[in-house]
Every structure is written in C-alpha cells, then in structure tokens.
Motif scaffolding. Structure first.
Motif, mmCIF file in Angstrom:
data_model
loop_
_atom_site.group_PDB
_atom_site.id
_atom_site.type_symbol
_atom_site.label_atom_id
_atom_site.label_comp_id
_atom_site.label_asym_id
_atom_site.label_seq_id
_atom_site.Cartn_x
_atom_site.Cartn_y
_atom_site.Cartn_z
ATOM 1 N N GLU A 1 45.900 -33.631 50.316
ATOM 2 C CA GLU A 1 45.872 -34.786 49.420
ATOM 3 C C GLU A 1 45.500 -34.284 48.029
ATOM 4 O O GLU A 1 44.543 -33.520 47.872
ATOM 5 N N HIS A 2 46.260 -34.702 47.023
ATOM 6 C CA HIS A 2 45.990 -34.216 45.672
ATOM 7 C C HIS A 2 46.493 -35.222 44.644
ATOM 8 O O HIS A 2 47.229 -36.168 44.961
ATOM 9 N N ARG A 3 46.085 -34.999 43.415
ATOM 10 C CA ARG A 3 46.500 -35.855 42.311
ATOM 11 C C ARG A 3 47.739 -35.280 41.619
ATOM 12 O O ARG A 3 47.914 -34.057 41.581
ATOM 13 N N ILE A 4 48.573 -36.183 41.102
ATOM 14 C CA ILE A 4 49.699 -35.784 40.274
ATOM 15 C C ILE A 4 49.594 -36.527 38.942
ATOM 16 O O ILE A 4 48.937 -37.571 38.867
ATOM 17 N N VAL A 5 50.212 -35.973 37.926
ATOM 18 C CA VAL A 5 50.212 -36.604 36.607
ATOM 19 C C VAL A 5 51.647 -36.941 36.241
ATOM 20 O O VAL A 5 52.489 -36.051 36.090
ATOM 21 N N GLN A 6 51.923 -38.236 36.135
ATOM 22 C CA GLN A 6 53.262 -38.663 35.757
ATOM 23 C C GLN A 6 53.504 -38.385 34.266
ATOM 24 O O GLN A 6 52.544 -38.208 33.500
ATOM 25 N N PRO A 7 54.759 -38.353 33.835
ATOM 26 C CA PRO A 7 55.060 -38.125 32.411
ATOM 27 C C PRO A 7 54.366 -39.112 31.483
ATOM 28 O O PRO A 7 54.042 -38.785 30.342
ATOM 29 N N SER A 8 54.086 -40.325 31.970
ATOM 30 C CA SER A 8 53.397 -41.343 31.158
ATOM 31 C C SER A 8 51.909 -41.050 31.000
ATOM 32 O O SER A 8 51.227 -41.689 30.203
ATOM 33 N N GLY A 9 51.413 -40.080 31.790
ATOM 34 C CA GLY A 9 50.001 -39.763 31.769
ATOM 35 C C GLY A 9 49.223 -40.425 32.888
ATOM 36 O O GLY A 9 48.038 -40.126 33.095
ATOM 37 N N GLU A 10 49.872 -41.336 33.611
ATOM 38 C CA GLU A 10 49.189 -42.004 34.714
ATOM 39 C C GLU A 10 48.940 -41.023 35.851
ATOM 40 O O GLU A 10 49.808 -40.223 36.206
ATOM 41 N N VAL A 11 47.761 -41.078 36.412
ATOM 42 C CA VAL A 11 47.381 -40.203 37.519
ATOM 43 C C VAL A 11 47.525 -40.965 38.826
ATOM 44 O O VAL A 11 47.025 -42.087 38.965
ATOM 45 N N ARG A 12 48.215 -40.370 39.783
ATOM 46 C CA ARG A 12 48.404 -40.957 41.108
ATOM 47 C C ARG A 12 47.870 -39.977 42.152
ATOM 48 O O ARG A 12 47.698 -38.784 41.882
ATOM 49 N N ILE A 13 47.620 -40.490 43.330
ATOM 50 C CA ILE A 13 47.138 -39.655 44.433
ATOM 51 C C ILE A 13 48.177 -39.688 45.545
ATOM 52 O O ILE A 13 48.652 -40.764 45.934
ATOM 53 N N VAL A 14 48.541 -38.513 46.046
ATOM 54 C CA VAL A 14 49.554 -38.425 47.098
ATOM 55 C C VAL A 14 49.006 -37.648 48.290
ATOM 56 O O VAL A 14 48.080 -36.853 48.167
ATOM 57 N N ARG A 15 49.618 -37.930 49.439
ATOM 58 C CA ARG A 15 49.314 -37.176 50.669
ATOM 59 C C ARG A 15 50.593 -36.468 51.095
ATOM 60 O O ARG A 15 51.639 -37.109 51.234
ATOM 61 N N GLU A 16 50.516 -35.165 51.319
ATOM 62 C CA GLU A 16 51.674 -34.381 51.745
ATOM 63 C C GLU A 16 51.439 -33.812 53.140
ATOM 64 O O GLU A 16 50.362 -33.291 53.432
ATOM 65 N N ILE A 17 52.464 -33.939 53.965
ATOM 66 C CA ILE A 17 52.434 -33.370 55.314
ATOM 67 C C ILE A 17 53.752 -32.617 55.520
ATOM 68 O O ILE A 17 54.825 -33.130 55.166
ATOM 69 N N GLY A 18 53.673 -31.399 56.050
ATOM 70 C CA GLY A 18 54.905 -30.628 56.244
ATOM 71 C C GLY A 18 54.772 -29.595 57.340
ATOM 72 O O GLY A 18 53.688 -29.380 57.894
#
Length: 375
Positions: free
Chosen positions: A76-93
């Motif tokens: 689970e980590h944060r990403i930064v969209q081009p607008s500057g908004e920070v979102r949190i995502v969960r990745e499973i692979g």
C-alpha cells in the motif's frame, strides 16, 4: 465494456509488466486512478515509479525486488496525481518465471483505497476523541466529588459559593460563571467570575424577574441555550455579554425548592455538550447537600437558643419565687441528667454552689446536711 464498468465501480484496475521489455500495460481504470490519460502517458516501470509519492518510492521498489524472489507482491502506498492530489492505492500481484526460474512477467491489480483509509483515520480520530473525552469526564467528575468534601465543611453560603465557583473555573474549565442564591423573594448574586459582588452589597433581583436564571429557578429545570441571541429572556448586561453566544443555567434544588442556580456562558454557540451539563448538574447536587446541611445546623442552633432562652426565663422565674419565699426549688430531667437548683438550697445548706457536678453528686452532698434520723 462490462469489465471496465466493474473496475470503475470497484476503483480497481489490472496491470501487466513485461519485465524483459520494461513495458507496462494498464487498464483504463488505472489511468483514471493515477489521474492520467492513456495518450499522455507512456506506461513503463520507471514512469510508474515517478508517480509514487517520494517518501514511499523506496518502499515500493523494495517490495517489487522481494516479489521477484518470493512471488508475493502486496503493498500500500501513496501516489501523486498531476493535479497534486495525493491518493492511496493497494497493489497485489504475482510473478511468472521462465523455465530457468528467471522472472519474466508480473500480473496484478491496483485499487484506490483513499476513501477507505480516510474513513479509517476518521474512526481512529473519533476513538481518540472519545477516549480523551472519557478521561476528561472521569477527571472532572472525580474533582467534583473531591470538592464535595470541601463543600461539606463550609460554614456559610458565602463559602459554599466560593468553593462552587472554584470548581466551575479551575476543575470544569469554564471561563465565565455566576453563582446565585435565593433569599426570600429575591435572587441574589453571590459570586461572579469577573467582578467582586460581595461588597458593599450583593446585587439582587425579584424572584419573578424575567431572565434565563430566573426561568431556571422558577421552573426548577436546567436551561440549555445554544444561541442566546434567539432567547428573549437573555439579559444583556454590557460589552462582556455581547461576546457571549451560549448559556447553561442549572438550578440548585433542595427537596422541592430551588435555593439557587449555577450559570455559565461561552463565546461560542452550542458550546455545551450533554457531558458538560451533566457535570454542572452533579456539582449543583453537591452544593444543594451543603446548603441543606447548613440549614440543618442553623435550625438546630436556633432550637438550642430558643430552649436556652426558655430555660433561662424559667430559672429567673424560679429564683424570684425562691427568694420571695422559704421554698427551695429544683428541676431535674432524668433523660439528659440536667438539673437546676435555686440558690436558696445552697444558702440553706451553707455550701458553695458546685460546678461540673452531676445531680446525683449534688444530691448526695445534700444528704450529708440532713439530720441522720431524717435521711
């Protein structure tokens, strides 16, 4: 189309990483999650790393490196969209290997869990607020109960009001407070947090004076006023009052009588919670007990004085009768073992008037003066 709709609803996208060519294939939902458009972004592993929040980037790289060996990728980590908004995502692979055991491909999913994480934070913050509220309530309730011992030792209404004011300001955290007592048909201001009302004379108003304090006393009910500007009974008293927005008045009830009131006001609207009001009502109960105890003591002292005065009147009457005649008078109450004897008895016995002697001792002394044939 159906798969895209399902992924949109679930905020879930799937991806495939060709480890040999370093190319990424993203579903449409992943682009949406990352705030990107397919034609504006070349999906490569390095480009993906650039979208990750700088503070989480090394963590993700370590997770990928470990997954290539363990085939377990969950992060689970944060990403930064081009607008500057920070979102949190969960990745499973999971990883696919060639015949030699070398990793050649990773397949996985990305889910936007920002709202879920935000809700978790809100829940934790609410739990923390509740914990702090509970601790503060218990601390303040304990302070009120400790204050009850001080109230029980108070010797006057003035002392009771002083102690109640101290608890309101220093233990319950109120800024503005007034303590009122009912005396006859008037409401008397005994304590004010901002001014000295003791000298030269305490201010008072008639019992039927239109005010929130009067309303609480006459109705014998707590008055919670979240917005005093909307209450026609609020009494505007000057510049200080202009800053106040809300008010709570708790009547002090003794038996079926309102004997006073505790008033507090705040510069904020809706400032007082149910817990705040409950604490003030608890304090008012202890103040009531202290006033009741004081009334009992005053009544007892009044009764003792009345009986003492009656006894003194009787002594004077009996003494007058005894002095005017040769009759010796005395009075004895067996239950209390109290007695009174006229001075004529001691004069006849030719003895000094005794002090701190019981009736039996005095009577035994009297017998020694009686002729032995008459005892």
């Amino acid at each position: 189309y159906i798969l895209n709709e399902v992924q949109r609803i679930a905020n879930l996208g799937n991806w495939e990483w060709d480890i040999i060519t370093n190319q990424l294939a993203w579903s449409d939902e992943i682009y949406r999650i990352f705030g990107l458009k397919p034609q504006e972004f070349e999906a490569t592993y390095d480009a993906f790393l650039e979208t990750i929040h700088p503070e989480d980037r090394s963590m993700v790289q370590e997770a990928v490196t470990e997954a290539l060996v363990s085939n377990q990728y969950h992060v689970e980590h944060r990403i930064v969209q081009p607008s500057g908004e920070v979102r949190i995502v969960r990745e499973i692979g999971e990883v696919t290997y060639d015949k030699d055991g070398d990793p050649i491909r990773m397949l996985g999913t990305v889910q936007d869990i920002s709202e879920q994480k935000s809700l978790e934070v809100e829940i934790k913050e609410a739990e923390e607020r509740e914990r702090k509220t509970r601790e503060l309530y218990n601390k303040r309730l304990e302070a009120i109960h400790n204050g009850a011992f001080r109230l029980a030792e108070a010797e006057s209404l003035d002392q009771i009001s002083e102690i109640a004011m101290d608890i309101m300001l220093n233990e319950l955290g109120n800024i503005f407070c007034e303590i009122y007592q009912v005396e006859g048909d008037r409401i008397v201001l005994y304590r004010h947090s901002a001014i000295d009302v003791v000298k030269p004379k305490r201010p008072s108003v008639p019992l039927d004076f239109k005010s929130i304090v009067g309303r609480a006393i006459n109705s014998k009910k707590t008055q919670d006023v979240p917005d005093i500007a909307k209450d026609p009974d609020y009494v505007w008293g000057g510049d200080v009052d202009l800053m106040h927005q809300s008010e709570v008045v708790v009547p002090i009830l003794l038996d079926d009588r309102a004997v006073g009131a505790i008033n507090t006001e705040s510069v904020e609207k809706n400032a007082y919670t149910r817990i705040d009001i409950h604490l003030i009502e608890t304090l008012a109960e202890h103040v009531s007990s202290a006033i009741g105890r004081l009334e009992q003591i005053n009544n007892l002292e009044r009764i003792v004085k009345e009986r003492t005065d009656q006894l003194r009147e009787s002594e004077i009457k009996y003494e007058s009768i005894s002095n005017a005649t040769e009759v010796i008078l005395f009075e004895y109450e067996p239950e209390s073992e109290s007695y009174w004897m006229s001075d004529k008895l001691y004069e006849m016995m030719a003895i000094d008037k005794p002090t701190n002697m019981s009736f039996n001792e005095v009577f035994s002394g009297h017998l020694t003066t009686v002729h032995e044939e008459d005892r």
